[in-house]
Design a protein around this motif. Structure first.
Motif, mmCIF file in Angstrom:
data_model
loop_
_atom_site.group_PDB
_atom_site.id
_atom_site.type_symbol
_atom_site.label_atom_id
_atom_site.label_comp_id
_atom_site.label_asym_id
_atom_site.label_seq_id
_atom_site.Cartn_x
_atom_site.Cartn_y
_atom_site.Cartn_z
ATOM 1 N N LEU A 13 0.874 -1.165 0.000
ATOM 2 C CA LEU A 13 0.000 0.000 0.000
ATOM 3 C C LEU A 13 0.912 1.215 0.000
ATOM 4 O O LEU A 13 1.810 1.319 0.837
ATOM 5 N N VAL A 48 -6.905 3.944 4.434
ATOM 6 C CA VAL A 48 -6.562 2.756 3.658
ATOM 7 C C VAL A 48 -7.821 2.335 2.911
ATOM 8 O O VAL A 48 -8.832 2.021 3.521
ATOM 9 N N ILE A 50 -8.872 -0.351 0.032
ATOM 10 C CA ILE A 50 -8.518 -1.479 -0.828
ATOM 11 C C ILE A 50 -9.821 -2.149 -1.256
ATOM 12 O O ILE A 50 -10.633 -2.525 -0.425
ATOM 13 N N GLN A 55 -5.454 -1.086 -4.493
ATOM 14 C CA GLN A 55 -5.515 0.174 -3.759
ATOM 15 C C GLN A 55 -6.337 1.197 -4.550
ATOM 16 O O GLN A 55 -6.153 1.367 -5.743
#
Length: 57
Positions: A13, A48, A50, A55
């Motif tokens: 990431l 974050v 995902i 991503q």
């Protein structure tokens, strides 16, 4: 009926601000609502995201 795909690869990431590698995740990961702080370059806090093992910026 959903067929579960086993994790076969790991990806990094990346920080959306400076591009530093921050967290490892696998190709079947799903994540939202988790915030982390970049510990490398810019020290920015970002979410974050995902979806389907990729991503989302």
């Amino acid at each position: 009926m959903n067929i579960r795909i086993p994790p076969t690869e790991k990806k990094w990431l990346l920080c959306p601000y400076c591009g530093a590698k921050t967290v490892l995740y696998d190709n079947v990961a799903e994540c939202r609502g988790v915030y982390i702080k970049c510990t490398r370059g810019c020290k920015a806090t970002f979410e974050v995201k995902i979806t389907q093992g990729k991503q989302v910026h």
